[in-house]
Design an enzyme around this catalytic site. Sequence first.
Site, PDB file in Angstrom:
ATOM      1  N   SER A 132       0.876  -1.185   0.000  1.00  0.00           N
ATOM      2  CA  SER A 132       0.000   0.000   0.000  1.00  0.00           C
ATOM      3  C   SER A 132       0.901   1.219   0.000  1.00  0.00           C
ATOM      4  O   SER A 132       2.080   1.128   0.389  1.00  0.00           O
ATOM      5  CB  SER A 132      -0.857   0.007   1.268  1.00  0.00           C
ATOM      6  OG  SER A 132      -1.493   1.262   1.442  1.00  0.00           O
ATOM      7  N   TYR A 145      -2.103   0.168  10.786  1.00  0.00           N
ATOM      8  CA  TYR A 145      -2.075  -0.294   9.386  1.00  0.00           C
ATOM      9  C   TYR A 145      -0.764   0.090   8.709  1.00  0.00           C
ATOM     10  O   TYR A 145      -0.140  -0.736   8.026  1.00  0.00           O
ATOM     11  CB  TYR A 145      -3.271   0.301   8.638  1.00  0.00           C
ATOM     12  CG  TYR A 145      -3.403  -0.155   7.202  1.00  0.00           C
ATOM     13  CD1 TYR A 145      -3.578  -1.504   6.887  1.00  0.00           C
ATOM     14  CD2 TYR A 145      -3.366   0.759   6.147  1.00  0.00           C
ATOM     15  CE1 TYR A 145      -3.708  -1.924   5.562  1.00  0.00           C
ATOM     16  CE2 TYR A 145      -3.500   0.358   4.826  1.00  0.00           C
ATOM     17  CZ  TYR A 145      -3.675  -0.987   4.537  1.00  0.00           C
ATOM     18  OH  TYR A 145      -3.805  -1.398   3.228  1.00  0.00           O
TER      19      TYR A 145
HETATM   20  P1  NAP Z   1     -11.312  -6.252   0.559  1.00  0.00           P
HETATM   21  O1  NAP Z   1     -12.308  -6.115  -0.529  1.00  0.00           O
HETATM   22  O2  NAP Z   1     -11.758  -6.094   1.981  1.00  0.00           O
HETATM   23  O3  NAP Z   1     -10.562  -7.648   0.388  1.00  0.00           O
HETATM   24  C1  NAP Z   1      -9.733  -8.191   1.388  1.00  0.00           C
HETATM   25  C2  NAP Z   1      -9.551  -9.660   1.104  1.00  0.00           C
HETATM   26  O4  NAP Z   1      -8.651 -10.193   2.086  1.00  0.00           O
HETATM   27  C3  NAP Z   1     -10.848 -10.431   1.202  1.00  0.00           C
HETATM   28  O5  NAP Z   1     -10.922 -11.334   0.125  1.00  0.00           O
HETATM   29  C4  NAP Z   1     -10.719 -11.188   2.514  1.00  0.00           C
HETATM   30  O6  NAP Z   1     -11.382 -12.438   2.387  1.00  0.00           O
HETATM   31  C5  NAP Z   1      -9.212 -11.401   2.573  1.00  0.00           C
HETATM   32  N1  NAP Z   1      -8.734 -11.688   3.918  1.00  0.00           N
HETATM   33  C6  NAP Z   1      -8.736 -10.903   5.017  1.00  0.00           C
HETATM   34  N2  NAP Z   1      -8.226 -11.557   6.061  1.00  0.00           N
HETATM   35  C7  NAP Z   1      -7.901 -12.805   5.614  1.00  0.00           C
HETATM   36  C8  NAP Z   1      -7.360 -13.954   6.218  1.00  0.00           C
HETATM   37  N3  NAP Z   1      -7.060 -13.983   7.528  1.00  0.00           N
HETATM   38  N4  NAP Z   1      -7.139 -15.052   5.468  1.00  0.00           N
HETATM   39  C9  NAP Z   1      -7.455 -15.053   4.150  1.00  0.00           C
HETATM   40  N5  NAP Z   1      -7.980 -14.000   3.517  1.00  0.00           N
HETATM   41  C10 NAP Z   1      -8.209 -12.889   4.247  1.00  0.00           C
HETATM   42  O7  NAP Z   1     -10.138  -5.175   0.387  1.00  0.00           O
HETATM   43  P2  NAP Z   1      -9.092  -4.931  -0.809  1.00  0.00           P
HETATM   44  O8  NAP Z   1      -9.010  -3.466  -0.964  1.00  0.00           O
HETATM   45  O9  NAP Z   1      -9.373  -5.764  -1.969  1.00  0.00           O
HETATM   46  O10 NAP Z   1      -7.744  -5.389  -0.079  1.00  0.00           O
HETATM   47  C11 NAP Z   1      -6.819  -6.286  -0.662  1.00  0.00           C
HETATM   48  C12 NAP Z   1      -5.411  -5.876  -0.266  1.00  0.00           C
HETATM   49  O11 NAP Z   1      -5.140  -4.582  -0.809  1.00  0.00           O
HETATM   50  C13 NAP Z   1      -5.176  -5.753   1.236  1.00  0.00           C
HETATM   51  O12 NAP Z   1      -3.906  -6.276   1.541  1.00  0.00           O
HETATM   52  C14 NAP Z   1      -5.214  -4.254   1.476  1.00  0.00           C
HETATM   53  O13 NAP Z   1      -4.489  -3.884   2.612  1.00  0.00           O
HETATM   54  C15 NAP Z   1      -4.587  -3.762   0.188  1.00  0.00           C
HETATM   55  N6  NAP Z   1      -4.851  -2.363  -0.160  1.00  0.00           N
HETATM   56  C16 NAP Z   1      -6.116  -1.900  -0.324  1.00  0.00           C
HETATM   57  C17 NAP Z   1      -6.311  -0.557  -0.638  1.00  0.00           C
HETATM   58  C18 NAP Z   1      -7.682   0.038  -0.822  1.00  0.00           C
HETATM   59  O14 NAP Z   1      -7.819   1.281  -0.830  1.00  0.00           O
HETATM   60  N7  NAP Z   1      -8.728  -0.739  -0.995  1.00  0.00           N
HETATM   61  C19 NAP Z   1      -5.215   0.292  -0.807  1.00  0.00           C
HETATM   62  C20 NAP Z   1      -3.940  -0.216  -0.638  1.00  0.00           C
HETATM   63  C21 NAP Z   1      -3.760  -1.552  -0.329  1.00  0.00           C
HETATM   64  P3  NAP Z   1     -12.197 -13.198   3.548  1.00  0.00           P
HETATM   65  O15 NAP Z   1     -12.785 -12.126   4.435  1.00  0.00           O
HETATM   66  O16 NAP Z   1     -13.211 -13.996   2.775  1.00  0.00           O
HETATM   67  O17 NAP Z   1     -11.173 -14.050   4.221  1.00  0.00           O
END
Ligand code: NAP
Length: 254
Positions: A132, A145
């Site tokens: 991120s 975070y």
């Molecule tokens: P999201 O829609 O909430 O997706 C998060 C995913 O992580 C879900 O599929 C969730 O699946 C999975 N997850 C969480 N805890 C887990 C665990 N213990 N074991 C296995 N899977 C797990 O959010 P997203 O934005 O796509 O996030 C994906 C990645 O991008 C993350 O690492 C986040 O920090 C990063 N990111 C996001 C943003 C943003 O603005 N959205 C920006 C920078 C970085 P389940 O709940 O089904 O397990």
Amino acid sequence: MNVPRTAVVTGASSGIGAATARALRAAGFEVLLGARRAERVEALAREIGARAAPLDVTDPASVAAFCEPIEALGVLVNNAGGAKGLEPVAEADFESWRWMWESNVLGLARMTHALLPALERSGDGHIVNVGSIAGFEVYPGGAGYTSAKHGVRAITGTLRIELLGKPIRVTEIDPGLVETEFSLVRFGGEAARAANVYQGMTPLTAGDVADAVAWAVTRPSRVNIDVIVVRPRDQATATRVHRRSEAEREPQES
Ligand code: NAP
């Protein structure tokens, strides 16, 4: 003969992980999806012609069961994770910190540790860590975070040195604001507060980030893309976001 490479995507039940699974499948990979919400990854796997299995990256037994059948692996996308809360350190909820460190940092390390032999065995392995901009910026209320994503950055750099000489590439993808379930999770399901994060600005879509992952893993094997930082045009830093009033908004692309 061109044997399809296999890719594992963690956290593939929503957002960036689900979009990455789609993009890698479209790029010709055999894809294995993992997440805790097994029914969601199974439905997506059926739709795109992939495989899925339940996975909790914070649970060593779950990681072992998920990884055990994988003989050889082309790409590991460590995407599972997210944020919880936005409190200053003075008001920190350490259970939320533990959740963030367990999923973003230890989960990523555990999956990498379990799959390194399979990545090496494939003769052309690639680890993609979804970090991120919080991995190199900080903002008030974000310490739980940002410290976790700084940890991801440290692990990524360390791996690149430790794996030198082995057939394994290491890439970090660092997104800015992406509209997914991220903010809903961060704010404990408070939909209005989550929507407010993207108010008046155009965030990235999960597909925009998936494009970056797919591009990095389809470069020739000699090419290691170290880091891709991908932000919305409306975002200069973690805290500097351009927001338009209702009247100024451009029509959105779908
Ligand atoms: P999201 O829609 O909430 O997706 C998060 C995913 O992580 C879900 O599929 C969730 O699946 C999975 N997850 C969480 N805890 C887990 C665990 N213990 N074991 C296995 N899977 C797990 O959010 P997203 O934005 O796509 O996030 C994906 C990645 O991008 C993350 O690492 C986040 O920090 C990063 N990111 C996001 C943003 C943003 O603005 N959205 C920006 C920078 C970085 P389940 O709940 O089904 O397990």
